[in-house]
Motif scaffolding. Structure first.
Motif, PDB file in Angstrom:
ATOM      1  N   LYS A  39       0.835  -1.209   0.000  1.00  0.00           N
ATOM      2  CA  LYS A  39       0.000   0.000   0.000  1.00  0.00           C
ATOM      3  C   LYS A  39       0.867   1.255   0.000  1.00  0.00           C
ATOM      4  CE  LYS A  39      -3.960  -1.978   2.497  1.00  0.00           C
ATOM      5  NZ  LYS A  39      -4.657  -2.010   3.816  1.00  0.00           N
ATOM      6  N   VAL A 322      -1.191   5.621   5.499  1.00  0.00           N
ATOM      7  CA  VAL A 322      -1.796   4.362   5.052  1.00  0.00           C
ATOM      8  C   VAL A 322      -3.034   4.053   5.882  1.00  0.00           C
ATOM      9  CG1 VAL A 322      -1.457   1.862   4.914  1.00  0.00           C
ATOM     10  CG2 VAL A 322       0.310   3.411   4.069  1.00  0.00           C
ATOM     11  N   ASP A 326      -6.849   3.615   4.726  1.00  0.00           N
ATOM     12  CA  ASP A 326      -7.567   2.403   5.149  1.00  0.00           C
ATOM     13  C   ASP A 326      -8.952   2.730   5.718  1.00  0.00           C
ATOM     14  OD1 ASP A 326      -5.702   0.457   4.462  1.00  0.00           O
ATOM     15  OD2 ASP A 326      -4.771   0.392   6.454  1.00  0.00           O
ATOM     16  N   TRP A 332      -8.712   3.288  -1.612  1.00  0.00           N
ATOM     17  CA  TRP A 332      -7.623   2.552  -2.252  1.00  0.00           C
ATOM     18  C   TRP A 332      -7.945   2.294  -3.724  1.00  0.00           C
ATOM     19  CZ3 TRP A 332      -3.076   2.877  -0.489  1.00  0.00           C
ATOM     20  CH2 TRP A 332      -2.819   2.876   0.889  1.00  0.00           C
TER      21      TRP A 332
END
Length: 358
Positions: A39, A322, A326, A332
């Protein structure tokens, strides 16, 4: 490298290689199910080239912070236009309005060094008195040297008697490179820093509240208000990083699209990203070549021709970036789409106008 974005290279077609999964040999699983390292590689690759933007309504950890922050709209001054209070900076304002990208980098490099380093006495070249008095109305109202601030506030209206005396001590003419107001000395700014710390903890930040590292990361890098006609000159923030080059900014405006953030891509393309109320932007002000290690800095500016614009900005670390993405349902997938668009030579230009072909 930690704390600095690494942009991929353009190919002969003007894009950045093949589509994400083909290029990386990634699994068929949704990006949201990838490992942290995968990611982060995706996010850092995008931030090495452009901004990533989300709506705060999709980011539950930030909602308490934003709801408190947007109360700062109470500082908006009805009918105020910065051009009434200043003429000296009109040519620099025009540079920020222009989408030509042909501003004088040497001139602005010298100005940024002057205002960020010399006039903030980081070079130790000044006496103890500095370039301006410590005025309750802000440094730019009581200058010891004529060019202590970029703007002289020499307009037809007197900004002190017509505006500041009615809105002190909240509004200050403090920023040396901005035609607008600094709000970091308001009570609201302390509340915002506290709520940002709480949001970071929700996103996994483990430093002890009150520790040196904690205080540095929650420190407001920016809390400013621009009435219409306000702007920040072209600059790079090369002297401003504390723990990382990554930034998270949030925006509260009265007119969506009435102001914008502009920057030059690593290839020198000018990109304009219009502001909207509730926008959350991630970007890096420092880019490093993965092969040579050479650092370059993000040229960027802000102009608010038609909006009252409130902004706050913080440093943010990769782990929390990240975790923030999330927390966003679908972000994403948005990021993968943005990366894939880059592979075709398209440029993200904000929610109001999603992509621009280059």
């Amino acid at each position: 490298p930690f704390g600095k974005a690494s942009p991929p290279k353009r190919d002969s077609r003007g894009g950045y290689g093949r589509m994400l999964r083909e290029e990386w040999g990634a699994s068929a699983a949704p990006v949201a199910e990838w490992s942290f390292d995968e990611k982060w590689r995706l996010l850092d690759s995008v931030l090495g080239l452009e901004v990533f933007e989300m709506n705060v309504t999709r980011l539950p950890p930030l909602l308490p912070l934003f709801r408190e922050y947007e109360k700062g709209r109470k500082y908006f001054v009805k009918n105020a236009r910065m051009s009434d209070y200043d003429r000296s900076c009109d040519k620099y304002y025009e540079d920020s309005l222009s989408n030509a990208g042909d501003f004088d980098k040497e001139f602005y490099t010298e100005k940024e060094y002057l205002y960020k380093m010399v006039y903030n006495n980081k070079t130790k070249a000044l006496d103890a008195e500095g370039v301006c008095d410590n005025s309750v109305l802000g440094c730019c109202t009581l200058r010891r040297v004529p060019d202590a601030c970029l703007c002289a506030y020499d307009g037809d209206k007197d900004i002190v008697t017509d505006l500041l005396k009615y809105h002190s001590p909240a509004l200050k003419l403090k920023s040396k490179i901005t035609r607008g107001f600094d709000l970091r000395k308001t009570i609201l700014s302390s509340t915002i820093e506290k709520l940002y710390g709480e949001a970071l903890q929700l996103l996994g930040y483990a430093e002890e509240p009150g520790s040196k590292a904690y205080k540095k990361i929650i420190h407001l890098k920016n809390f400013s208000y621009m009435p219409p006609g306000g702007f920040i000159m072209w600059h790079t923030n090369r002297y401003d990083n504390t723990q990382a080059s990554y930034r998270m900014y949030m925006y509260a405006v009265d007119v969506d699209g009435g102001s914008s953030f502009k920057y030059l891509s690593p290839e020198g393309e000018l990109v304009e990203v219009p502001d909207f109320h509730g926008a959350v932007r991630l970007f890096s002000n420092t880019h490093v070549d993965a092969e040579t290690g050479e650092e370059t800095y993000l040229w960027h500016t802000v102009a608010a021709p038609h909006a009252h614009r409130l902004s706050i900005g913080f440093e943010i670390l990769p782990e929390q970036m990240v975790a923030l993405v999330d927390s966003c349902d679908g972000c994403w997938a948005d990021l993968e789409r943005q990366y894939n668009a880059l592979s075709s030579g398209e440029r993200f230009t904000g929610t109001l106008d999603p992509f621009m072909t280059t």
